[in-house]
Motif scaffolding. Structure first.
Motif, PDB file in Angstrom:
ATOM      1  N   ALA A   8     -40.853  -7.543  26.999  1.00  0.00           N
ATOM      2  CA  ALA A   8     -42.272  -6.882  26.791  1.00  0.00           C
ATOM      3  C   ALA A   8     -42.360  -5.471  26.548  1.00  0.00           C
ATOM      4  O   ALA A   8     -43.174  -4.671  25.777  1.00  0.00           O
ATOM      5  CB  ALA A   8     -43.093  -6.965  28.171  1.00  0.00           C
ATOM      6  N   ASN A   9     -41.037  -4.639  26.810  1.00  0.00           N
ATOM      7  CA  ASN A   9     -41.168  -3.367  26.661  1.00  0.00           C
ATOM      8  C   ASN A   9     -40.012  -2.660  25.880  1.00  0.00           C
ATOM      9  O   ASN A   9     -40.185  -1.555  25.591  1.00  0.00           O
ATOM     10  CB  ASN A   9     -40.991  -2.780  28.061  1.00  0.00           C
ATOM     11  N   LEU A  10     -38.843  -3.139  26.003  1.00  0.00           N
ATOM     12  CA  LEU A  10     -37.759  -2.514  25.258  1.00  0.00           C
ATOM     13  C   LEU A  10     -38.068  -1.999  23.957  1.00  0.00           C
ATOM     14  O   LEU A  10     -37.692  -0.580  23.780  1.00  0.00           O
ATOM     15  CB  LEU A  10     -36.533  -3.416  25.326  1.00  0.00           C
ATOM     16  N   VAL A  11     -38.386  -3.013  23.184  1.00  0.00           N
ATOM     17  CA  VAL A  11     -38.526  -2.496  21.650  1.00  0.00           C
ATOM     18  C   VAL A  11     -39.845  -1.732  21.432  1.00  0.00           C
ATOM     19  O   VAL A  11     -39.842  -0.753  20.654  1.00  0.00           O
ATOM     20  CB  VAL A  11     -38.210  -3.578  20.689  1.00  0.00           C
ATOM     21  N   LYS A  12     -40.770  -2.477  21.957  1.00  0.00           N
ATOM     22  CA  LYS A  12     -42.220  -1.971  21.993  1.00  0.00           C
ATOM     23  C   LYS A  12     -42.500  -0.436  22.416  1.00  0.00           C
ATOM     24  O   LYS A  12     -43.343   0.269  21.896  1.00  0.00           O
ATOM     25  CB  LYS A  12     -43.289  -2.746  22.621  1.00  0.00           C
ATOM     26  N   SER A  13     -41.926  -0.307  23.695  1.00  0.00           N
ATOM     27  CA  SER A  13     -42.209   1.163  23.984  1.00  0.00           C
ATOM     28  C   SER A  13     -41.266   2.051  24.508  1.00  0.00           C
ATOM     29  O   SER A  13     -41.102   3.326  24.488  1.00  0.00           O
ATOM     30  CB  SER A  13     -43.107   0.949  25.344  1.00  0.00           C
ATOM     31  N   TRP A  14     -40.081   1.367  25.214  1.00  0.00           N
ATOM     32  CA  TRP A  14     -38.996   2.384  25.791  1.00  0.00           C
ATOM     33  C   TRP A  14     -37.994   3.039  24.707  1.00  0.00           C
ATOM     34  O   TRP A  14     -37.902   4.143  24.393  1.00  0.00           O
ATOM     35  CB  TRP A  14     -37.915   1.249  26.294  1.00  0.00           C
ATOM     36  N   ILE A  15     -37.562   2.054  23.553  1.00  0.00           N
ATOM     37  CA  ILE A  15     -36.974   2.907  22.501  1.00  0.00           C
ATOM     38  C   ILE A  15     -37.815   4.105  21.723  1.00  0.00           C
ATOM     39  O   ILE A  15     -37.403   5.092  21.435  1.00  0.00           O
ATOM     40  CB  ILE A  15     -36.429   1.743  21.598  1.00  0.00           C
ATOM     41  N   ALA A  58     -35.251   5.501  14.875  1.00  0.00           N
ATOM     42  CA  ALA A  58     -35.086   5.808  13.570  1.00  0.00           C
ATOM     43  C   ALA A  58     -33.577   5.563  13.237  1.00  0.00           C
ATOM     44  O   ALA A  58     -33.274   4.818  12.289  1.00  0.00           O
ATOM     45  CB  ALA A  58     -35.449   7.051  13.261  1.00  0.00           C
ATOM     46  N   LYS A  59     -32.770   5.850  14.180  1.00  0.00           N
ATOM     47  CA  LYS A  59     -31.338   5.826  14.044  1.00  0.00           C
ATOM     48  C   LYS A  59     -31.070   4.171  14.150  1.00  0.00           C
ATOM     49  O   LYS A  59     -30.235   3.810  13.263  1.00  0.00           O
ATOM     50  CB  LYS A  59     -30.501   6.480  15.290  1.00  0.00           C
ATOM     51  N   LEU A  60     -31.530   3.500  15.172  1.00  0.00           N
ATOM     52  CA  LEU A  60     -31.299   2.125  15.082  1.00  0.00           C
ATOM     53  C   LEU A  60     -31.823   1.399  14.007  1.00  0.00           C
ATOM     54  O   LEU A  60     -31.055   0.393  13.461  1.00  0.00           O
ATOM     55  CB  LEU A  60     -31.812   1.515  16.258  1.00  0.00           C
ATOM     56  N   LYS A  61     -32.580   1.859  13.487  1.00  0.00           N
ATOM     57  CA  LYS A  61     -33.302   0.978  12.064  1.00  0.00           C
ATOM     58  C   LYS A  61     -32.500   1.280  10.871  1.00  0.00           C
ATOM     59  O   LYS A  61     -32.141   0.428  10.216  1.00  0.00           O
ATOM     60  CB  LYS A  61     -34.793   1.556  11.724  1.00  0.00           C
ATOM     61  N   LYS A  62     -31.965   2.442  10.811  1.00  0.00           N
ATOM     62  CA  LYS A  62     -30.894   2.876   9.751  1.00  0.00           C
ATOM     63  C   LYS A  62     -29.599   2.414   9.878  1.00  0.00           C
ATOM     64  O   LYS A  62     -29.001   1.668   9.080  1.00  0.00           O
ATOM     65  CB  LYS A  62     -30.923   4.577   9.811  1.00  0.00           C
ATOM     66  N   GLY A  63     -29.139   2.477  11.198  1.00  0.00           N
ATOM     67  CA  GLY A  63     -27.840   1.757  11.357  1.00  0.00           C
ATOM     68  C   GLY A  63     -27.158   2.652  12.487  1.00  0.00           C
ATOM     69  O   GLY A  63     -26.685   3.866  11.796  1.00  0.00           O
ATOM     70  N   ALA A  64     -26.855   2.297  13.653  1.00  0.00           N
ATOM     71  CA  ALA A  64     -26.296   3.211  14.576  1.00  0.00           C
ATOM     72  C   ALA A  64     -25.246   2.264  15.661  1.00  0.00           C
ATOM     73  O   ALA A  64     -25.173   1.206  15.421  1.00  0.00           O
ATOM     74  CB  ALA A  64     -27.249   3.851  15.994  1.00  0.00           C
ATOM     75  N   LYS A  65     -24.685   2.929  16.315  1.00  0.00           N
ATOM     76  CA  LYS A  65     -23.848   2.419  17.189  1.00  0.00           C
ATOM     77  C   LYS A  65     -24.214   2.534  18.617  1.00  0.00           C
ATOM     78  O   LYS A  65     -24.557   3.563  19.227  1.00  0.00           O
ATOM     79  CB  LYS A  65     -22.084   2.814  17.188  1.00  0.00           C
ATOM     80  N   MET A  66     -24.270   1.454  19.535  1.00  0.00           N
ATOM     81  CA  MET A  66     -24.797   1.375  20.814  1.00  0.00           C
ATOM     82  C   MET A  66     -24.143   0.476  21.756  1.00  0.00           C
ATOM     83  O   MET A  66     -23.722  -0.385  21.462  1.00  0.00           O
ATOM     84  CB  MET A  66     -26.552   0.854  20.796  1.00  0.00           C
ATOM     85  N   ALA A  67     -24.178   1.194  22.663  1.00  0.00           N
ATOM     86  CA  ALA A  67     -23.228   0.449  24.024  1.00  0.00           C
ATOM     87  C   ALA A  67     -24.271   0.018  25.142  1.00  0.00           C
ATOM     88  O   ALA A  67     -25.173   0.960  25.425  1.00  0.00           O
ATOM     89  CB  ALA A  67     -22.082   1.309  24.638  1.00  0.00           C
ATOM     90  N   ASP A  68     -24.296  -0.932  25.545  1.00  0.00           N
ATOM     91  CA  ASP A  68     -24.928  -1.488  26.787  1.00  0.00           C
ATOM     92  C   ASP A  68     -24.048  -1.764  28.011  1.00  0.00           C
ATOM     93  O   ASP A  68     -23.388  -2.881  28.068  1.00  0.00           O
ATOM     94  CB  ASP A  68     -25.790  -2.972  26.434  1.00  0.00           C
ATOM     95  N   VAL A  69     -24.084  -0.998  28.763  1.00  0.00           N
ATOM     96  CA  VAL A  69     -23.140  -0.830  30.070  1.00  0.00           C
ATOM     97  C   VAL A  69     -23.694  -1.618  31.173  1.00  0.00           C
ATOM     98  O   VAL A  69     -24.898  -1.395  31.513  1.00  0.00           O
ATOM     99  CB  VAL A  69     -22.681   0.523  30.196  1.00  0.00           C
ATOM    100  N   GLY A  70     -22.987  -2.267  31.625  1.00  0.00           N
ATOM    101  CA  GLY A  70     -23.440  -3.268  32.793  1.00  0.00           C
ATOM    102  C   GLY A  70     -24.384  -4.356  32.223  1.00  0.00           C
ATOM    103  O   GLY A  70     -25.469  -4.535  32.766  1.00  0.00           O
ATOM    104  N   VAL A  75     -33.548  -7.021  16.582  1.00  0.00           N
ATOM    105  CA  VAL A  75     -34.642  -6.119  16.262  1.00  0.00           C
ATOM    106  C   VAL A  75     -33.886  -5.199  15.065  1.00  0.00           C
ATOM    107  O   VAL A  75     -34.593  -4.840  14.288  1.00  0.00           O
ATOM    108  CB  VAL A  75     -35.499  -5.642  17.464  1.00  0.00           C
ATOM    109  N   TYR A  76     -32.786  -4.800  15.247  1.00  0.00           N
ATOM    110  CA  TYR A  76     -32.199  -3.944  14.606  1.00  0.00           C
ATOM    111  C   TYR A  76     -30.793  -4.181  14.000  1.00  0.00           C
ATOM    112  O   TYR A  76     -29.901  -3.826  14.362  1.00  0.00           O
ATOM    113  CB  TYR A  76     -31.894  -2.414  15.482  1.00  0.00           C
ATOM    114  N   PRO A  77     -30.915  -5.243  13.016  1.00  0.00           N
ATOM    115  CA  PRO A  77     -29.871  -5.902  12.279  1.00  0.00           C
ATOM    116  C   PRO A  77     -28.889  -4.860  11.559  1.00  0.00           C
ATOM    117  O   PRO A  77     -27.716  -5.104  11.254  1.00  0.00           O
ATOM    118  CB  PRO A  77     -30.493  -6.672  11.274  1.00  0.00           C
ATOM    119  N   ASN A  78     -29.324  -3.603  11.165  1.00  0.00           N
ATOM    120  CA  ASN A  78     -28.355  -2.606  10.778  1.00  0.00           C
ATOM    121  C   ASN A  78     -27.313  -1.851  11.519  1.00  0.00           C
ATOM    122  O   ASN A  78     -26.584  -1.188  11.185  1.00  0.00           O
ATOM    123  CB  ASN A  78     -29.205  -1.491   9.992  1.00  0.00           C
ATOM    124  N   SER A  79     -27.734  -2.094  12.780  1.00  0.00           N
ATOM    125  CA  SER A  79     -26.683  -1.386  13.984  1.00  0.00           C
ATOM    126  C   SER A  79     -25.894  -2.351  14.530  1.00  0.00           C
ATOM    127  O   SER A  79     -25.785  -3.416  14.548  1.00  0.00           O
ATOM    128  CB  SER A  79     -27.875  -1.083  15.119  1.00  0.00           C
TER     129      SER A  79
END
Length: 353
Positions: A154-161, A169-181, A194-198
Motif C-alpha cells: 500500500a505504501n512503499l512505492v506509492k508514498s514512501w519512495i 528517479a534513481k530507481l527508475k533510471k537504474g540504481a543499486k539498493m540493499a534491503d537489510v534485514g 516496480v523498478y526493473p532497471n535497478s
C-alpha cells in the motif's frame, strides 16, 4: 488499607474479559484463515452454518460454534430471522484478501506463534538473556511477512519512495539498493517488480528466511535483478549502494549503531540514502499509551527486545521513537536526518552522509 472502588474494579474486569475474548478470538481467526472459512464467506452473501461447513469440508457442529464466536466478536454479522451469517465487505478486506492493503491475518499468525513460544518468552523476561529471532517458532517468520506485506504493497512505492529526495528517479533510471534485514524478501521483491532497471540485494542473518526469499524471487520472475544472501547488518558486502533500506528491523538488531556505521561506509557517495521504516512511535512513553502503542510494546516485549538482548544488544524496542533513531544514525556518521513521511502504523526516515 485502601477501599476498593467496586465500579472501577468491575470496569477493569470487563476489560480483562474483553481481552480474554480477543485472545482466544485471535486463535479462532487463525483457524478461519487456515481452513479457508473467511475466503469461503467473502462475497458469498448470507450463509447458514451448514452451508459454510459443506463448502469448506469442515465439521458442521464446530462451524456453528465458530460462527457464533465470530458474530459475538463483530467479525461476521448474524441475522436471527434467517439464521444466516454474512462476512461484510470491510471484514473481508481484513480477513480474506491476502496481500490486500488492509489484510490482517499475518498478525494473528504472529500471535499464535508467540503462544507456542510461551516458555521461551517467560525465560527471556525472567533472565534478560534474550531470545534470538531464529529460535522462535517458525510460524512467526511467515506471519511477519504476511503482516508487513500489505503495508509495503500500500505504501512503499506509492508514498514512501516518492517522499525521499531523488530516490524514485534513481530507481527508475537504474540504481543499486540493499534491503537489510529483509526476512522473506517481500519488500525487496516488490521494489524489483516496480523498478526493473535497478539491482536489489536482500540481506538477512536468518538462513531459512533467505532460502524462502530466493524461491519467492524465482516465483515472482525477478531473480535476474534480485540477489538474496545471508549476511549481518554490520558486515553485508558492497560499498557502492545508492540506497540501503531497513524495513521495520533496525530497532531489534543486535548492533543498530554498528549497522548504521556500516551502512555509512557502504553508500556510494554523499547523495546516497539510508532509508529507515519503523513502527509509529512518539519519543515519550506517555504519548504511546494507546491501542497501537500497546500492540507494539507487547510485540516488542516478546520479540524485538529479546532478539537484541540475546546477542548483547541495546534492546531499543519497537517504540524507540524518532529521537533514538536519530541518535543511532548520527553515531553511525550521518549528518542529515529527517522524517520523510508516515503511514497509519509506520514512520519513514531518510538519512544521508
Amino acid at each position: 488499607m485502601h477501599m476498593v472502588d467496586e465500579a472501577k474494579l468491575n470496569e477493569f474486569i470487563g476489560k480483562v474479559v474483553s481481552d480474554m475474548g480477543g485472545g482466544v478470538g485471535a486463535l479462532l481467526a487463525f483457524v478461519g484463515d487456515r481452513l479457508g472459512l473467511y475466503r469461503a464467506m467473502a462475497g458469498a452473501g448470507p450463509m447458514t452454518s451448514d452451508a459454510l461447513a459443506q463448502k469448506t469440508g469442515a465439521n458442521p457442529r464446530m462451524i456453528k460454534e465458530w460462527l457464533a464466536s465470530q458474530a459475538a466478536g463483530g467479525y461476521v454479522s448474524y441475522d436471527a430471522k434467517t439464521g444466516t451469517y454474512t462476512l461484510p465487505e470491510e471484514q473481508a478486506m481484513a480477513l480474506a484478501q491476502e496481500g490486500g492493503p488492509a489484510f490482517m491475518q499475518g498478525g494473528f499468525q504472529i500471535l499464535v506463534s508467540l503462544f507456542k513460544d510461551e516458555q521461551k518468552i517467560i525465560e527471556a523476561v525472567r533472565t534478560g538473556r534474550g531470545l534470538s529471532w531464529g529460535d522462535h517458532e517458525k510460524c512467526l517468520f511467515e506471519g511477519t511477512e504476511r503482516f508487513f506485506r500489505p503495508a509495503y504493497n500500500a505504501n512503499l512505492v506509492k508514498s514512501w519512495i516518492p517522499a525521499l529526495d531523488g530516490v524514485e528517479a534513481k530507481l527508475k533510471k537504474g540504481a543499486k539498493m540493499a534491503d537489510v534485514g529483509c526476512g522473506h524478501g517481500a519488500s525487496t521483491i516488490l521494489l524489483a517488480k516496480v523498478y526493473p532497471n535497478s539491482k536489489f540485494y536482500g540481506f538477512d542473518y536468518h538462513e531459512p528466511s533467505i532460502e524462502w526469499a530466493k524461491k519467492q524471487a524465482e516465483k515472482e520472475g525477478v531473480a535476474d535483478r534480485v540477489t538474496f544472501q545471508v549476511a549481518r547488518s554490520t558486515d553485508f558486502p558492497g560499498d557502492d549502494y545508492d540506497v540501503v533500506a531497513f524495513f521495520d528491523c533496525l530497532h531489534d538488531m543486535v548492533d543498530p549503531y554498528g549497522a548504521a556505521a556500516h551502512t555509512y561506509r557502504a553508500l556510494k557517495n554523499k547523495d546516497s540514502t539510508m532509508l529507515i521504516v519503523e513502527p509509529y512511535a512518539e519519543d515519550k512513553l506517555e504519548d504511546n499509551l494507546n491501542p497501537l502503542g500497546r500492540l507494539f510494546y507487547s510485540a516488542s516485549t516478546a520479540i524485538c527486545v529479546p532478539a537484541s538482548l540475546a546477542q548483547g544488544g541495546p534492546g531499543l524496542g519497537a517504540q524507540a521513537g524518532e529521537k533514538k533513531i536519530r541518535e543511532v544514525v548520527e553515531k553511525g556518521g550521518f549528518t542529515r536526518f529527517r522524517r520523510a513521511t508516515r503511514s497509519p502504523v509506520n514512520l519513514v526516515y531518510e538519512a544521508r552522509p
